[in-house]
Design a protein around this motif. Structure first.
Motif, PDB file in Angstrom:
ATOM      1  N   LYS A   9      22.710  62.258  23.697  1.00 25.47           N
ATOM      2  CA  LYS A   9      21.335  61.998  23.278  1.00 25.47           C
ATOM      3  C   LYS A   9      21.266  61.596  21.806  1.00 25.47           C
ATOM      4  CE  LYS A   9      17.907  64.776  24.478  1.00 25.47           C
ATOM      5  NZ  LYS A   9      16.995  65.946  24.478  1.00 25.47           N
ATOM      6  N   MET A  10      21.990  62.316  20.958  1.00 24.88           N
ATOM      7  CA  MET A  10      21.950  62.014  19.529  1.00 24.88           C
ATOM      8  C   MET A  10      22.557  60.646  19.225  1.00 24.88           C
ATOM      9  SD  MET A  10      20.274  64.334  17.991  1.00 24.88           S
ATOM     10  CE  MET A  10      19.267  64.425  19.485  1.00 24.88           C
ATOM     11  N   ILE A  11      23.582  60.257  19.983  1.00 28.48           N
ATOM     12  CA  ILE A  11      24.175  58.931  19.804  1.00 28.48           C
ATOM     13  C   ILE A  11      23.167  57.854  20.196  1.00 28.48           C
ATOM     14  CG2 ILE A  11      25.945  57.347  20.688  1.00 28.48           C
ATOM     15  CD1 ILE A  11      27.831  59.767  20.881  1.00 28.48           C
ATOM     16  N   LEU A  12      22.467  58.090  21.298  1.00 26.24           N
ATOM     17  CA  LEU A  12      21.453  57.141  21.756  1.00 26.24           C
ATOM     18  C   LEU A  12      20.303  57.030  20.769  1.00 26.24           C
ATOM     19  CD1 LEU A  12      20.500  55.313  24.103  1.00 26.24           C
ATOM     20  CD2 LEU A  12      19.368  57.326  25.074  1.00 26.24           C
ATOM     21  N   ARG A  13      19.921  58.162  20.168  1.00 25.99           N
ATOM     22  CA  ARG A  13      18.787  58.177  19.240  1.00 25.99           C
ATOM     23  C   ARG A  13      19.142  57.606  17.862  1.00 25.99           C
ATOM     24  NH1 ARG A  13      15.308  62.590  20.858  1.00 25.99           N
ATOM     25  NH2 ARG A  13      14.976  62.295  23.098  1.00 25.99           N
TER      26      ARG A  13
END
Length: 247
Positions: free
Chosen positions: A198-202
């Motif tokens: 999720k953090m990579i996507l965000r």
């Protein structure tokens, strides 16, 4: 030596100029002072115990070759963090640490194995009767309490208590994850992988090296990516009802 006298002495020795950004704090605050500021940090009246606390903290964050300046009985010593670890502090000294020249070390390794094993043991046959009787709903209040106690530690800038409270929150996370694993829903590894993905996507401006501009890293862009990801139309979409009732 008071602060004014100390600053005058540092100026005389060429260790400080009127153009320098600096903070002066007592060595007794070595356990709580921030080490990440981009300025010269001056810790005055450091005892042996203060110095040991400071070194322990510095070694967690910076390479041991990072330089320090030590003012001992008006004598100036240029020394690395590693060598300062063995420096004989016989009386109160002044330590100068320049965060702008500090060399960050690689992140220290860690593992969830111990806490994961502990929780599995508590919930296994023959484990703790109370823990084995719990479910996600019954642990809800415990999670809230630990979260509030963590916030309280942050508000008080109490780093010792913050470490403990973060551990309590981590226990709750692992506990719920192990319960879910036993129910066949997901595992702790799924939780870890999920938040990482999720953090990579965000943060595409960090991981994909695209759109590295002011807007890409702004809160507005973050919220826009979040709404698209969650298919939310409104600002308060997805906010828990229990939280909205307190707004």
């Amino acid at each position: 030596m008071n602060t004014k006298q100390l600053l005058s002495l540092l100026e005389e020795k060429g260790l400080l100029s009127e153009n320098d950004y600096f903070s002066v704090v007592s060595g007794s605050r070595a356990d709580i002072v921030s080490l990440t500021g981009r300025e010269l940090l001056i810790l005055k009246d450091c005892s042996r115990n203060d110095a040991e606390i400071l070194i322990k903290r510095l070694l967690r964050v910076f390479q041991d070759t990072t330089p320090l300046l030590v003012l001992d009985n008006e004598n100036v010593l240029r020394i690395s963090i590693k060598d300062f670890n063995n420096y004989p502090v016989k009386k109160e000294i002044t330590v100068l640490f320049d965060g702008r020249k500090a060399k960050a070390r690689e992140a220290l390794p860690y593992s969830f194995e111990a806490i994961d094993r502990t929780v599995h043991t508590l919930l296994a046959p023959g484990g703790c009767p109370w823990d084995r009787a719990q479910d996600h709903q019954s642990m809800r209040t415990c999670f809230l309490q630990e979260a509030f106690e963590t916030i309280d530690a942050i508000d008080k800038n109490d780093m010792v208590n913050l470490k403990e409270e973060l551990g309590d929150v981590l226990f709750q996370i692992v506990f719920h994850s192990v319960l879910a694993e036993k129910e066949g829903f997901f595992t702790l590894q799924d939780v870890i992988d999920g938040i990482s993905d999720k953090m990579i996507l965000r943060h595409p401006f960090v991981f994909k090296k695209e759109g590295k501009d002011h807007y890409a890293s702004s809160p507005e862009a973050w919220e826009k990516r979040k709404r698209i990801e969650k298919n939310r139309k409104y600002l308060f979409s997805g906010v828990p009802k229990s939280l909205l009732l307190t707004l």
